[in-house]
Design a protein around this motif. Structure first.
Motif, PDB file in Angstrom:
ATOM      1  N   ARG A 149      -6.614  15.186  30.470  1.00  0.00           N
ATOM      2  CA  ARG A 149      -7.347  15.784  29.363  1.00  0.00           C
ATOM      3  C   ARG A 149      -6.418  16.077  28.184  1.00  0.00           C
ATOM      4  O   ARG A 149      -5.291  16.504  28.360  1.00  0.00           O
ATOM      5  CB  ARG A 149      -8.009  17.075  29.808  1.00  0.00           C
ATOM      6  CG  ARG A 149      -9.160  16.885  30.780  1.00  0.00           C
ATOM      7  CD  ARG A 149      -9.738  18.224  31.181  1.00  0.00           C
ATOM      8  NE  ARG A 149     -10.863  18.069  32.092  1.00  0.00           N
ATOM      9  CZ  ARG A 149     -12.121  17.935  31.698  1.00  0.00           C
ATOM     10  NH1 ARG A 149     -12.415  17.935  30.419  1.00  0.00           N
ATOM     11  NH2 ARG A 149     -13.090  17.805  32.585  1.00  0.00           N
ATOM     12  N   ILE A 150      -6.915  15.818  26.981  1.00  0.00           N
ATOM     13  CA  ILE A 150      -6.259  16.217  25.740  1.00  0.00           C
ATOM     14  C   ILE A 150      -7.284  16.950  24.906  1.00  0.00           C
ATOM     15  O   ILE A 150      -8.283  16.368  24.486  1.00  0.00           O
ATOM     16  CB  ILE A 150      -5.701  15.009  24.960  1.00  0.00           C
ATOM     17  CG1 ILE A 150      -4.648  14.281  25.793  1.00  0.00           C
ATOM     18  CG2 ILE A 150      -5.137  15.436  23.626  1.00  0.00           C
ATOM     19  CD1 ILE A 150      -4.071  13.069  25.106  1.00  0.00           C
ATOM     20  N   SER A 151      -7.051  18.237  24.698  1.00  0.00           N
ATOM     21  CA  SER A 151      -7.990  19.072  23.919  1.00  0.00           C
ATOM     22  C   SER A 151      -9.403  19.003  24.492  1.00  0.00           C
ATOM     23  O   SER A 151     -10.380  18.915  23.767  1.00  0.00           O
ATOM     24  CB  SER A 151      -7.990  18.635  22.451  1.00  0.00           C
ATOM     25  OG  SER A 151      -6.696  18.736  21.904  1.00  0.00           O
ATOM     26  N   ILE A 191     -10.804  16.561  26.036  1.00  0.00           N
ATOM     27  CA  ILE A 191     -11.365  15.206  26.083  1.00  0.00           C
ATOM     28  C   ILE A 191     -10.690  14.430  27.203  1.00  0.00           C
ATOM     29  O   ILE A 191      -9.463  14.385  27.288  1.00  0.00           O
ATOM     30  CB  ILE A 191     -11.169  14.478  24.744  1.00  0.00           C
ATOM     31  CG1 ILE A 191     -11.807  15.291  23.604  1.00  0.00           C
ATOM     32  CG2 ILE A 191     -11.780  13.079  24.800  1.00  0.00           C
ATOM     33  CD1 ILE A 191     -13.297  15.527  23.774  1.00  0.00           C
ATOM     34  N   ALA A 250      -7.253   8.914  25.055  1.00  0.00           N
ATOM     35  CA  ALA A 250      -7.744  10.275  24.870  1.00  0.00           C
ATOM     36  C   ALA A 250      -7.389  10.802  23.489  1.00  0.00           C
ATOM     37  O   ALA A 250      -8.143  11.567  22.891  1.00  0.00           O
ATOM     38  CB  ALA A 250      -7.168  11.178  25.961  1.00  0.00           C
ATOM     39  N   SER A 251      -6.230  10.405  22.959  1.00  0.00           N
ATOM     40  CA  SER A 251      -5.851  10.873  21.624  1.00  0.00           C
ATOM     41  C   SER A 251      -6.775  10.307  20.553  1.00  0.00           C
ATOM     42  O   SER A 251      -6.986  10.938  19.514  1.00  0.00           O
ATOM     43  CB  SER A 251      -4.403  10.484  21.327  1.00  0.00           C
ATOM     44  OG  SER A 251      -4.244   9.074  21.352  1.00  0.00           O
ATOM     45  N   SER A 261      -9.785  12.644  20.687  1.00  0.00           N
ATOM     46  CA  SER A 261      -9.558  14.071  20.496  1.00  0.00           C
ATOM     47  C   SER A 261     -10.138  14.533  19.157  1.00  0.00           C
ATOM     48  O   SER A 261      -9.905  13.909  18.123  1.00  0.00           O
ATOM     49  CB  SER A 261      -8.060  14.376  20.536  1.00  0.00           C
ATOM     50  OG  SER A 261      -7.818  15.715  20.161  1.00  0.00           O
ATOM     51  N   ASN A 318      -9.219  17.109  17.513  1.00  0.00           N
ATOM     52  CA  ASN A 318      -8.225  17.864  16.748  1.00  0.00           C
ATOM     53  C   ASN A 318      -7.818  17.112  15.481  1.00  0.00           C
ATOM     54  O   ASN A 318      -7.671  15.889  15.490  1.00  0.00           O
ATOM     55  CB  ASN A 318      -6.982  18.131  17.593  1.00  0.00           C
ATOM     56  CG  ASN A 318      -7.243  19.147  18.680  1.00  0.00           C
ATOM     57  OD1 ASN A 318      -8.278  19.813  18.671  1.00  0.00           O
ATOM     58  ND2 ASN A 318      -6.333  19.265  19.625  1.00  0.00           N
ATOM     59  N   LYS A 337      -7.580  12.358  12.762  1.00  0.00           N
ATOM     60  CA  LYS A 337      -8.233  12.953  13.922  1.00  0.00           C
ATOM     61  C   LYS A 337      -8.925  11.867  14.725  1.00  0.00           C
ATOM     62  O   LYS A 337      -9.176  10.752  14.240  1.00  0.00           O
ATOM     63  CB  LYS A 337      -9.253  14.009  13.492  1.00  0.00           C
ATOM     64  CG  LYS A 337     -10.438  13.454  12.715  1.00  0.00           C
ATOM     65  CD  LYS A 337     -11.458  14.535  12.359  1.00  0.00           C
ATOM     66  CE  LYS A 337     -12.094  15.125  13.584  1.00  0.00           C
ATOM     67  NZ  LYS A 337     -13.191  16.074  13.255  1.00  0.00           N
TER      68      LYS A 337
END
Length: 304
Positions: free
Chosen positions: A18-20, A22, A58-59, A62, A64, A75
């Protein structure tokens, strides 16, 4: 005659941490097909095809928002879909005699819902925001010939590789281009000496996962070599008429943001090399002919 067919189908599961909040956790089919048929020793048919999914990281999903520089933020997009890819290569090889070898081939490459970056003036305080989206389809196809001929008892070997490309993208960076590229090579053997030269035409294409158009210059090389026993000597002249330091050009055009980028380096600049090697029977042959390196970039961006 000889016939061979191989089909692989399997289900692959990919999991990313998971990243943030997600997480990437997808199941998708992936298929590979390879087939070769040789009715005799002068003819051969070959087919390879692939189908699968390219999963956004995942990035890329994300939510963010991060700052790249004083004018650009970026983002991810949680709603990103997987990109499906299909490619196939079919070729026919003909060996009429010991002098000629001719291969005709056709390639189909297709990416559905490719992931691209879009730019908008929605960043903090009116700055630019770069975000990932599914931005249309990508087609990259060609037909080509690969011909090799041997003359004067095999002392002269000529190779020619023309390809006609059909490239097209749809969606956010819709673009199309038809282009003929070619690579030619001549090698002449004279006792322990050989003389070799090759030339490659320029190329122009849109990158797979962006709207960037990349242009590369032509390349060519002459080489003379000598070998006897454990000794090998060669002298090479690469791009000897190319005095510029530019390596390739990139450009992007969109509604809110465009740029022109020129990359400089020694990759395509004229350079010369001399190589002398001696092979010891119990050791390993060492090749040193790529000692010139290093590059830098200079670019400009236009906010519209």
């Amino acid at each position: 005659s000889f016939a061979w067919l191989k089909i692989i189908k399997f289900l692959s599961r990919t999991r990313v941490n998971r990243i943030s909040g997600i997480k990437v956790d997808n199941n998708f089919p992936k298929t590979n097909i390879n087939a070769t048929w040789s009715p005799n020793n002068k003819n051969q048919l070959y087919l390879t095809a692939n189908y699968g999914s390219m999963i956004p990281g995942a990035s890329q999903k994300s939510p963010n928002m991060l700052q790249q520089d004083e004018l650009m933020w970026y983002k991810g997009t949680p709603e990103l879909k997987d990109s499906k890819y299909t490619n196939a290569l079919f070729s026919y090889t003909w060996l009429p005699n010991n002098r000629w070898q001719i291969t005709a081939d056709a390639y189909l490459g297709y990416i559905k819902d490719r992931v691209v970056t879009l730019y908008s003036a929605t960043g903090p305080n009116g700055t630019m925001l770069r975000q990932y989206f599914n931005g249309g389809d990508y087609f990259s196809n060609y037909i080509g010939i690969n011909a090799t001929g041997k003359f004067f008892g095999g002392r002269l070997v000529a190779k020619l590789r023309p390809q006609f490309w059909f490239r097209k993208t749809t969606g956010s960076y819709a673009w199309s281009s038809n282009q003929l590229t070619c690579t030619a090579q001549l090698t002449y053997y004279l006792g322990n000496l050989y003389f070799m030269g090759w030339y490659m035409t320029p190329s122009r294409y849109q990158e797979t996962n962006s709207g960037i158009i990349r242009r590369t210059p032509s390349r060519y090389q002459l080489q003379i070599g000598w070998g006897k026993g454990a000794w090998n000597l060669s002298a090479t002249a690469y791009n000897f008429f190319h005095t510029s330091w530019d390596s390739y050009e990139e450009s992007l055009t969109s509604k809110c943001y465009s740029f022109e980028l020129m990359t400089f380096g020694s990759q395509h600049h004229a350079h010369y090399a001399v190589s002398i090697t001696y092979t010891i029977g119990y050791g390993k042959k060492i090749k040193r002919n790529n000692e010139i390196s290093g590059s830098g970039t200079a670019g400009s961006a236009i906010l519209k």
